[in-house]
Design an enzyme around this catalytic site. Sequence first.
Site, PDB file in Angstrom:
ATOM      1  N   HIS A   1       0.914  -1.185  -0.007  1.00  0.00           N
ATOM      2  CA  HIS A   1      -0.075   0.232  -0.053  1.00  0.00           C
ATOM      3  C   HIS A   1       0.901   1.325  -0.040  1.00  0.00           C
ATOM      4  CE1 HIS A   1      -3.666   2.376   0.708  1.00  0.00           C
ATOM      5  NE2 HIS A   1      -4.342   1.491   1.086  1.00  0.00           N
TER       6      HIS A   1
ATOM      7  N   ASP B   1     -11.611  -3.741 -18.077  1.00  0.00           N
ATOM      8  CA  ASP B   1     -11.935  -4.668 -18.984  1.00  0.00           C
ATOM      9  C   ASP B   1     -10.706  -4.658 -19.959  1.00  0.00           C
ATOM     10  OD1 ASP B   1     -12.991  -5.862 -21.505  1.00  0.00           O
ATOM     11  OD2 ASP B   1     -14.575  -4.428 -22.087  1.00  0.00           O
TER      12      ASP B   1
HETATM   13  C1  LIG Z   1     -14.749   9.846   2.249  1.00  0.00           C
HETATM   14  C2  LIG Z   1     -15.770   8.622   1.340  1.00  0.00           C
HETATM   15  C3  LIG Z   1     -15.239   7.410   1.764  1.00  0.00           C
HETATM   16  C4  LIG Z   1     -17.012   8.803   1.594  1.00  0.00           C
HETATM   17  O1  LIG Z   1     -17.737   9.967   1.274  1.00  0.00           O
HETATM   18  P1  LIG Z   1     -19.252  10.018   1.012  1.00  0.00           P
HETATM   19  O2  LIG Z   1     -19.967   9.436   2.188  1.00  0.00           O
HETATM   20  O3  LIG Z   1     -19.657  11.674   0.710  1.00  0.00           O
HETATM   21  O4  LIG Z   1     -19.419   9.184  -0.346  1.00  0.00           O
HETATM   22  P2  LIG Z   1     -18.930   9.734  -1.862  1.00  0.00           P
HETATM   23  O5  LIG Z   1     -17.902  10.469  -1.778  1.00  0.00           O
HETATM   24  O6  LIG Z   1     -18.822   8.036  -2.482  1.00  0.00           O
HETATM   25  O7  LIG Z   1     -20.081  10.006  -2.654  1.00  0.00           O
HETATM   26  C5  LIG Z   1     -21.155  11.118  -2.225  1.00  0.00           C
HETATM   27  C6  LIG Z   1     -22.122  11.408  -3.288  1.00  0.00           C
HETATM   28  O8  LIG Z   1     -21.142  12.184  -4.328  1.00  0.00           O
HETATM   29  C7  LIG Z   1     -21.929  11.843  -5.447  1.00  0.00           C
HETATM   30  N1  LIG Z   1     -20.868  11.149  -6.160  1.00  0.00           N
HETATM   31  C8  LIG Z   1     -19.501  10.762  -5.741  1.00  0.00           C
HETATM   32  N2  LIG Z   1     -18.665  10.133  -6.632  1.00  0.00           N
HETATM   33  C9  LIG Z   1     -19.352   9.879  -7.528  1.00  0.00           C
HETATM   34  C10 LIG Z   1     -19.329   9.019  -8.664  1.00  0.00           C
HETATM   35  N3  LIG Z   1     -17.962   8.602  -9.307  1.00  0.00           N
HETATM   36  N4  LIG Z   1     -20.381   8.843  -9.598  1.00  0.00           N
HETATM   37  C11 LIG Z   1     -21.529   9.480  -9.433  1.00  0.00           C
HETATM   38  N5  LIG Z   1     -21.697  10.054  -7.952  1.00  0.00           N
HETATM   39  C12 LIG Z   1     -20.734  10.402  -7.304  1.00  0.00           C
HETATM   40  C13 LIG Z   1     -22.759  10.759  -5.339  1.00  0.00           C
HETATM   41  O9  LIG Z   1     -24.224  11.733  -5.206  1.00  0.00           O
HETATM   42  C14 LIG Z   1     -22.841  10.390  -3.898  1.00  0.00           C
HETATM   43  O10 LIG Z   1     -23.948   9.953  -3.152  1.00  0.00           O
HETATM   44  P3  LIG Z   1     -24.564   8.832  -3.039  1.00  0.00           P
HETATM   45  O11 LIG Z   1     -23.259   8.001  -2.848  1.00  0.00           O
HETATM   46  O12 LIG Z   1     -25.543   8.641  -2.339  1.00  0.00           O
HETATM   47  O13 LIG Z   1     -24.900   8.421  -4.578  1.00  0.00           O
HETATM   48  C15 LIG Z   1     -15.455   8.881  -0.071  1.00  0.00           C
HETATM   49  O14 LIG Z   1     -15.572  10.259  -0.649  1.00  0.00           O
HETATM   50  C16 LIG Z   1     -13.986   8.791  -0.534  1.00  0.00           C
HETATM   51  O15 LIG Z   1     -12.989   9.284  -0.379  1.00  0.00           O
HETATM   52  N6  LIG Z   1     -13.816   7.307  -1.161  1.00  0.00           N
HETATM   53  C17 LIG Z   1     -12.586   6.682  -1.576  1.00  0.00           C
HETATM   54  C18 LIG Z   1     -11.957   5.908  -0.482  1.00  0.00           C
HETATM   55  C19 LIG Z   1     -10.841   5.249  -1.027  1.00  0.00           C
HETATM   56  O16 LIG Z   1     -10.078   5.557  -1.962  1.00  0.00           O
HETATM   57  N7  LIG Z   1     -10.489   3.944  -0.571  1.00  0.00           N
HETATM   58  C20 LIG Z   1      -9.532   2.905  -1.203  1.00  0.00           C
HETATM   59  C21 LIG Z   1      -8.739   2.763   0.037  1.00  0.00           C
HETATM   60  S1  LIG Z   1      -7.252   1.895  -0.566  1.00  0.00           S
HETATM   61  C22 LIG Z   1      -7.721   0.210  -0.937  1.00  0.00           C
HETATM   62  O17 LIG Z   1      -8.641  -0.134  -0.298  1.00  0.00           O
HETATM   63  C23 LIG Z   1      -6.805  -0.771  -1.824  1.00  0.00           C
HETATM   64  C24 LIG Z   1      -7.871  -1.546  -2.914  1.00  0.00           C
HETATM   65  O18 LIG Z   1      -8.731  -1.052  -3.166  1.00  0.00           O
HETATM   66  O19 LIG Z   1      -7.177  -2.120  -3.549  1.00  0.00           O
END
Ligand SMILES: CC(C)(COP(=O)(O)OP(=O)(O)OC[C@H]1O[C@@H](n2cnc3c(N)ncnc32)[C@H](O)[C@@H]1OP(=O)(O)O)[C@@H](O)C(=O)NCCC(=O)NCCSC(=O)CC(=O)O
Length: 473
Positions: free
Chosen positions: A170, A416
Amino acid sequence: MAQPNSVKVLEICQIGPPPNSVPTTSLPLTFFDIPWLLCRPMQRLFFYELPYPTDHFKQTILPILKHSLSLTFQHFFPLASNLICPPQPLKPHILYTDGDSALLTITECMGNFDHIIANYPRDARDLHPFVPQLNPARVLPDNTRVVPLMSLQLTVFPNSGICIGLTFCHVAADGRAFHHFMKSWASICRKIIMGDSLDCIDNDSNSTLLPFHNRDVVKDPNGLEPNFLEEWWNWASTWKEDTRLINDVLADKVRATFVLGQAHIKRLKHRITSQCVDKELEPLHVSTFVVTCALIWVYLIKSQDSRVSKFSDIDNDELYYFNFVADCRNRLEFPIPSTYFGNCLAICFVSLKRCELVGENGIFSAVKAIGNKVRELESGALEGAEKWLLDWKEISELGHLVTVAGSPRLGVYETDFGWGRPKKSEVVQIDVSGAISLAECGDEDGAIEVGLALSRENMDNFNAIFQHDLNLL
Ligand SMILES: CC(C)(COP(=O)(O)OP(=O)(O)OC[C@H]1O[C@@H](n2cnc3c(N)ncnc32)[C@H](O)[C@@H]1OP(=O)(O)O)[C@@H](O)C(=O)NCCC(=O)NCCSC(=O)CC(=O)O
């Protein structure tokens, strides 16, 4: 007798960028990378339906996968590099030197493809034959450790499918960066299959823009990097490697995938929002991520009840913790390109008393706690960052911690290679790390896949609660 999922090794090789295509490059670790130095390697599998015999795979598909991987490494060279850990006080860093490469193992498996990719509970050990091992670290005469950052395995299931397995550290890449690499590799492979031009890999969609490697964009006004390094050195000097055999750790564990459909998520969001209105409360942050995490956190704790009560009295005032990471690429005061390659994650913890989680309004309380934490990121994603490592250490020692791997926003099922979307993707390390994994659903827009690895008894309990409560939503 051979296990159904045992694999036969067909070939072992090393793949790196084309010779002389990448200059020797040293990448410093930023304060975003350092917390991940002690994290177990990530283990990700992608399964594809591909109805060809092994010979066809070896002669036609394998050469394209290797060639496209090499071309992809030219841009994503950190994953073919080594982590260099010289003795303190010299800093760990990532180093690419011409000729560096990642281990690639080709295997064949006669197991039942449909069973392997199924959602229902299966022995947690079933997936391990498809997970590549990292090459062991080398120790140089001056005690510098040289740690390979990634290895890969391609497993062919004759006439049914293939599995692309990756193990990576990571510290080299967070979820966004790693899946950028995967989609770029897939895109190049697809173009070769279609006979398209490879002049540049950045001309079709955002997912294949070139990665951005300049670490100067990460500003550190609060001096987090030297403090994190100091903590890592202290921690590493007392850290004991988990020497238990994987089979012992997983002996009683099963893993399963639960799907939360779009309709369920909608109803859950509606229920929480209505509760806010009824109680005349400020609206909560009710995203798909938040409601899914809240629901799973509560069900996991409820599913442990029977086990806890057998051995000890339940302390309802005890704190239970939930941990997730947030992508900071668009959440900082300084700009970070969306294609930044490395780690750019805030580490977030929330806690609630057990009674709050298992009580009548448990899911509401969990949504409130997780949602408020997500909202706090808006006013400063690095608020409290100086405590990330200490919190991590203290809370993981306390137990009662649920963490999240993956995310529904990484587009895992868009990977894909030219033969369609993955039939299944799995985050294997959750069976040892105890995390839950999240992804968008391969089969239904707006649905979420939750991966779990639990003891057989907990899985049965979880399944019963999930099926029963979901019908009530
Ligand atoms: C902080 C969060 C976890 C949660 O934030 P939130 O609760 O606000 O949720 P979210 O950011 O997903 O989305 C909030 C809202 O924004 C809009 N929205 C955001 N992204 C979107 C997209 N791509 N498409 C469509 N809508 C989108 C939607 O309306 C959504 O509401 P709704 O959802 O209701 O439609 C996220 O924002 C985040 O940072 N995610 C990424 C975490 C990450 O990178 N993890 C990987 C770790 S490494 C790992 O683990 C390694 C590996 O994977 O191999």
